[in-house]
Design a protein around this motif. Sequence first.
Motif, PDB file in Angstrom:
ATOM      1  N   UNK A   3     -68.828 -46.160 -13.515  1.00  0.00           N
ATOM      2  CA  UNK A   3     -70.232 -46.030 -13.943  1.00  0.00           C
ATOM      3  C   UNK A   3     -71.207 -46.332 -12.810  1.00  0.00           C
ATOM      4  N   UNK A   4     -70.843 -47.236 -11.908  1.00  0.00           N
ATOM      5  CA  UNK A   4     -71.727 -47.573 -10.788  1.00  0.00           C
ATOM      6  C   UNK A   4     -71.918 -46.361  -9.867  1.00  0.00           C
ATOM      7  N   UNK A   5     -70.853 -45.618  -9.616  1.00  0.00           N
ATOM      8  CA  UNK A   5     -70.954 -44.429  -8.765  1.00  0.00           C
ATOM      9  C   UNK A   5     -71.781 -43.351  -9.454  1.00  0.00           C
ATOM     10  N   UNK A   6     -71.582 -43.188 -10.753  1.00  0.00           N
ATOM     11  CA  UNK A   6     -72.388 -42.212 -11.505  1.00  0.00           C
ATOM     12  C   UNK A   6     -73.866 -42.574 -11.417  1.00  0.00           C
ATOM     13  N   UNK A   7     -74.180 -43.844 -11.604  1.00  0.00           N
ATOM     14  CA  UNK A   7     -75.578 -44.296 -11.547  1.00  0.00           C
ATOM     15  C   UNK A   7     -76.156 -44.094 -10.147  1.00  0.00           C
ATOM     16  N   UNK A  55     -71.299 -30.756  -9.857  1.00  0.00           N
ATOM     17  CA  UNK A  55     -69.904 -31.103 -10.126  1.00  0.00           C
ATOM     18  C   UNK A  55     -69.472 -32.129  -9.083  1.00  0.00           C
ATOM     19  N   UNK A  56     -69.039 -33.277  -9.559  1.00  0.00           N
ATOM     20  CA  UNK A  56     -68.713 -34.401  -8.681  1.00  0.00           C
ATOM     21  C   UNK A  56     -67.223 -34.699  -8.787  1.00  0.00           C
ATOM     22  N   UNK A  57     -66.547 -34.670  -7.650  1.00  0.00           N
ATOM     23  CA  UNK A  57     -65.113 -34.935  -7.621  1.00  0.00           C
ATOM     24  C   UNK A  57     -64.805 -36.402  -7.859  1.00  0.00           C
ATOM     25  N   UNK A  58     -63.581 -36.704  -8.271  1.00  0.00           N
ATOM     26  CA  UNK A  58     -63.209 -38.078  -8.616  1.00  0.00           C
ATOM     27  C   UNK A  58     -63.187 -39.036  -7.429  1.00  0.00           C
ATOM     28  N   UNK A  59     -63.046 -38.515  -6.217  1.00  0.00           N
ATOM     29  CA  UNK A  59     -62.953 -39.376  -5.039  1.00  0.00           C
ATOM     30  C   UNK A  59     -64.210 -39.361  -4.184  1.00  0.00           C
ATOM     31  N   UNK A  60     -65.337 -39.020  -4.767  1.00  0.00           N
ATOM     32  CA  UNK A  60     -66.583 -38.943  -4.009  1.00  0.00           C
ATOM     33  C   UNK A  60     -66.979 -40.335  -3.525  1.00  0.00           C
ATOM     34  N   UNK A  61     -67.175 -40.448  -2.206  1.00  0.00           N
ATOM     35  CA  UNK A  61     -67.574 -41.721  -1.603  1.00  0.00           C
ATOM     36  C   UNK A  61     -68.171 -41.449  -0.231  1.00  0.00           C
ATOM     37  N   UNK A  62     -68.870 -42.463   0.316  1.00  0.00           N
ATOM     38  CA  UNK A  62     -69.396 -42.359   1.669  1.00  0.00           C
ATOM     39  C   UNK A  62     -68.245 -42.142   2.645  1.00  0.00           C
TER      40      UNK A  62
END
Length: 134
Positions: A3-7, A55-62
């Motif tokens: 949820x933190x990444x979604x926010x 569309x956001x992949x499950x491993x999206x990160x900096x």
Amino acid sequence: MNEATKAEIQGYVAKWRPRLRLMDWSIAYEWDAPLDKGSSMMTDTAAQYRRLRLMVGPDTKDEGWQTVEKMVLHELCHALSAELYEVAETTVSPAQVGQIERAWEQMTEWLARVVWEAYEGKAWDAEPEGLPKS
């Protein structure tokens, strides 16, 4: 995806949406989307209806200087030229669609960099603050 990444992603959309004049666009999210290999985010647009699906992949990160915020900005910039892309995609031969897609990606990347540097006052490829120096 937590949820933190979604926010965080929704916060970046809220930041860049008015700057790109996309307040009349409907934006939907698809979390943990199955994407092309090597992609963290993708956009599907319907310019005629002012709709964008992020569309956001499950491993999206900096990833180094390529931050989630820059990914969001790039994807939102697709909306600015979506109508042109949609016309081009439907009027060229199937063999030329790949060329159109590459050109659209290059134009979108250039536009995202210009917008970033204009609003943030620093180079697109500058390392984010707080990262350890190599």
